[in-house]
Write an enzyme that holds these catalytic residues in place. Structure first.
Site, PDB file in Angstrom:
ATOM      1  N   LYS A 125      10.140   2.984   6.747  1.00  0.00           N
ATOM      2  CA  LYS A 125       9.174   3.145   7.800  1.00  0.00           C
ATOM      3  C   LYS A 125      10.024   2.311   8.884  1.00  0.00           C
ATOM      4  CE  LYS A 125       5.427   3.254   9.597  1.00  0.00           C
ATOM      5  NZ  LYS A 125       3.652   3.591   9.947  1.00  0.00           N
ATOM      6  N   MET A 185      -0.612  32.470 -22.243  1.00  0.00           N
ATOM      7  CA  MET A 185       0.718  32.796 -23.456  1.00  0.00           C
ATOM      8  C   MET A 185       0.007  31.755 -24.333  1.00  0.00           C
ATOM      9  SD  MET A 185       3.750  33.611 -24.262  1.00  0.00           S
ATOM     10  CE  MET A 185       4.830  34.336 -22.974  1.00  0.00           C
ATOM     11  N   PHE A 190       0.962  -1.389   0.489  1.00  0.00           N
ATOM     12  CA  PHE A 190       0.153  -0.276  -0.278  1.00  0.00           C
ATOM     13  C   PHE A 190       1.063   1.136  -0.024  1.00  0.00           C
ATOM     14  CE2 PHE A 190      -1.939   3.205   2.304  1.00  0.00           C
ATOM     15  CZ  PHE A 190      -2.683   3.462   1.855  1.00  0.00           C
TER      16      PHE A 190
END
Lengths: 584, 187
Positions: free
Chosen positions: A164, A482, A114
């Site tokens: 992590k 532009m 995930f």
């Protein structure tokens, strides 16, 4: 000094040791341990943005306005992919930023977990360098090295991807090494032989021109100071790229204004007709050169750049000098003084006479209007009412960006933040937030177009939450100006998707965020409205309704050389030929 | 010319660079790139070539210094002189790159490639394959009653020539290592 701590704590400690006071970021699952550490300290302020792209542009604005690396913190997966545009922007404009991204734990890498993305793979081509940290003990060394790489040599963005589990695990922290122990240390001193050759050329040059770029600003305030000294001493005219504005003051007597596609007539003509071009920290970008085979055909060219790959990449040069701008300029001045401070005075005065003729063309003149606000007029008034203040300008990308570059004057470096190389719409607003964080008492204005501004409008929440009084000065023509201009010049006035219906009411939008909105559509009200914006102590969205079909001039049509500039609407018909049409 | 100078882009001291820098002539160069042996370093080098549109004719990579964790990448590339100079300068920008050597311009060098060729056949063809292998100093590293695997070392041209000869004799499969190269002489 070494001590044991978790990887997350190391991140905060390393930032502290690197002198970081501000981090722009957005939390998520894979960076929660770092956010937990941020929560438990007061040395580093964290600015919660509303989108990771905003965090990276804010870090860029912080970096560009201070000269220190900007820092952003994002989570894994979408957090990291949202940072990609900002990283690429910083790479092309050589802005030193350090982006920290979370990653799924090491044992999950490769399982399509995930919010897993191959962040180092995705960001490899858009960073100067990046690291995936697989061991907590390696983390402190990488953090310190990352700052070294970001700011050494040609500055640029770096990314550190931290799984992590590496954040949770403990390891040994070491402070940054004293002195430079890193192998990566590009040379800063230029080759003296080449420098002497350049000085000799400068002594005899009849039509010299300094062409300076963002490298002067990256080199630090000393480089701007030395540049000013060299320009005054030699009496040569100076022009600059979009990225280099402010290195030489706009009020300086040798200033020609910006060069390039929407540069000033006198600057481009000087580039075309010069006999000695001294490129200092610029890179012969295609916005500058126009048609390569007709670029400044009769000049000897010198190029000072810290990145060897910039030399001879696009334009062959006669005097290549690899080195840091400040170091090289110092040596140039030394050698020039030692050789008797010579210049070709007689030829120079003839050269200046020619330049004065070009200046008389008055290429920035425009048709004024009583009824509608001309965007150029808005810029003129903004300049008049803000130039004496402690002012920083950021921009988005498009016509308004060019008008800002043309009509605003910059007296000092690090005062002008714009997306030059990548041309990132949506850059200016978050950048203004980064600038305001670094300079809390300064007047920070983002000159924007409404289309660009909407790309990162969510950052209004950031500005309001952190009480950042950034002024969003939107030149609203209800068009992608532009794009519309190019469609007019190139695609038979078929305005395919270059206008937006259903624009928000910007005043109500500001109020919805809890900020102030100002609407101005009458030139007679403009000064008062601008003053109201300046005097409001808080973020402001200034909706300046301007002429809808104004084109940005002067302009070098794509595929044409410098001396084929278009000065106004009358000269635009069939200006871009078939060959030029394929260029952007 | 030492490698450090090349990495810093000051190539003008090489006599080879007296050639017109902006000519259209395509040249083939063999580059030796010394890099930190770390994850992703090969991707950085290859990504540079694909991202900037450079050619790779051959590429070999292996760790050459186990204590210093250095790998040597040998890459054969093609381009105009300007592109070759750009490739070297761009390689020099990659942080884990220590040195970039242009073996084609730095002086004489030796280049070798190893190939394994499987040739299947019998009768006269089999005899002829063995005879030619002998001429080319190829070794037989595997043999069945109806096939050989030859190992041959040499310049890429020599291997091409051997492969061309083996094709009508029953060449069924080939594996090549790509070029490894070193400068001649002491330093």
């Amino acid at each position: 000094m070494t001590r044991q701590m978790t990887g997350a704590k190391m991140v905060v400690q390393a930032l502290r040791d690197q002198g970081v006071d501000t981090v722009f970021g957005y939390p998520g699952g894979a960076v929660l341990p770092i956010y937990d550490e941020i929560f438990q300290q007061n040395d580093i302020r964290h600015i919660l943005v509303r989108h990771e792209q905003g965090a990276v542009h804010a870090a860029e604005g912080y970096a560009r306005s201070t000269g220190k690396p900007g820092v952003a913190l994002v989570t894994s997966g979408p957090g990291a992919t949202n940072a990609v545009t900002g990283l690429t922007d910083a790479l092309l404009d050589s802005i030193p930023i350090v982006v920290l991204s979370g990653q799924v734990p090491t044992f999950m890498i490769g399982t399509d977990g995930f919010q897993e993305a191959d962040t180092v793979g995705i960001t490899r081509p858009c960073t100067k360098h990046n690291w995936l940290v697989k061991d907590t003990n390696a983390l402190p060394g990488i953090l310190h090295q990352a700052f070294h790489v970001a700011k050494t040599g040609r500055p640029g963005p770096v990314l550190i991807d931290i799984p992590k589990d590496v954040q949770f695990a403990s390891g040994t922290y070491a402070a940054p090494p004293k002195g430079s122990t890193y192998r990566y240390n590009p040379q800063v001193k230029g080759d003296m032989e080449e420098i002497t050759e350049l000085v000799a050329a400068l002594e005899t040059a009849k039509r010299p021109v300094f062409y300076t770029g963002g490298g002067v600003i990256n080199s630090g305030p000393a480089a701007s100071q030395l540049l000013r000294e060299l320009v005054e001493a030699t009496g040569a005219p100076i022009t600059s790229t979009l990225m280099g504005l402010g290195a030489y003051p706009a009020s300086g007597k040798n200033w020609l204004g910006m060069l390039g596609m929407h540069g000033l007539y006198e600057a481009n003509m000087a580039m075309h007709d010069c006999d000695l071009m001294i490129n200092i920290g610029a890179r012969f970008d295609d916005r500058i050169t126009g048609r390569i085979d007709a670029f400044s055909p009769n000049s000897k060219k010198a190029h000072i750049d810290i990145d060897p790959s910039s030399i001879n990449k696009v334009i062959p040069v006669d005097i290549p000098i690899v080195g840091d701008v400040a170091h090289v300029l110092e040596d140039i001045l030394k050698v020039w003084k030692a050789r008797g401070r010579k210049t070709n005075r007689e030829a120079l005065s003839k050269w200046w006479a020619k330049i004065e003729e070009w200046k008389k063309v008055d290429c920035l003149s425009y048709k004024r209007s009583e009824g509608t606000i001309k965007p150029q007029y808005a810029m003129e008034r903004l300049e008049a009412l803000t130039k004496d203040r402690d002012r920083y300008i950021t921009t988005e990308v498009g016509q308004h960006q060019m008008w800002a570059a043309q009509y605003l004057g910059f007296e000092a470096p690090n005062r002008w933040m714009t997306s030059g190389g990548l041309g990132t719409m949506g850059y200016g607003f978050p950048a203004s937030i980064g600038v305001q964080m670094a300079h809390p008492d300064a007047l920070v204005i983002n000159v924007a177009g409404e289309a660009s501004w909407l790309m990162n409008m969510q950052e209004m929440g950031t500005a309001v939450q952190f009480r950042l009084p950034v002024k969003q000065f939107i030149l609203n023509n209800e068009r992608l100006g532009m794009v519309r201009q190019w469609q007019e010049l190139l695609h038979g006035e078929r305005y395919s998707h270059s206008w937006s219906e259903a624009l928000p009411d910007f005043v109500k939008l500001a109020e919805a965020f809890g900020a102030k909105g100002i609407l101005c559509k009458d030139p007679a009200d403009l000064d008062d409205a601008i003053m109201e914006m300046i005097n409001h102590d808080g973020p402001v969205i200034f909706d300046c309704l301007v002429e809808k079909h104004e084109n940005c001039f002067p302009m070098i049509p794509s595929g044409e050389p410098h001396n084929k500039m278009l000065l106004g609407d009358a000269s635009t018909k069939d200006a871009i030929k078939e060959g030029g049409a394929v260029l952007v | 010319m030492n490698a450090l100078q090349i990495k810093k882009g000051s190539t003008k001291h090489s006599a080879y660079n007296l050639r017109p820098q902006f000519s259209d002539v395509q040249e083939t160069h063999t580059l030796a790139v010394l890099v930190d042996n770390e994850a992703g370093v090969l991707a950085r080098v290859i990504g540079l070539f694909s991202g900037r549109g450079y050619n790779i004719d051959s590429l070999t990579v292996a760790e050459v210094d186990h204590t210093g964790h250095l790998s040597r990448i040998t890459v054969v590339t093609r381009g105009t002189p300007q592109v070759i100079e750009q490739i070297k300068a761009q390689l020099g920008r990659i942080i884990p790159v220590h040195e970039v050597h242009d073996l084609t311009t730095e002086g004489p060098s030796v280049e070798r490639e190893l190939a394994l060729l499987k040739v299947s056949g019998d009768g006269d063809k089999r005899v002829e394959a063995l005879r030619l292998a002998d001429i080319f100093r190829a070794n037989v590293v595997d043999s069945t009653l109806s096939s050989f695997v030859f190992e041959i070392t040499g310049t890429p041209e020599k291997i091409d020539a051997f492969a061309d000869l083996m094709r009508p004799l029953g060449l069924v499969e080939m594996a090549r290592t790509g070029v490894a190269a070193l400068a001649r002489g002491i330093a």
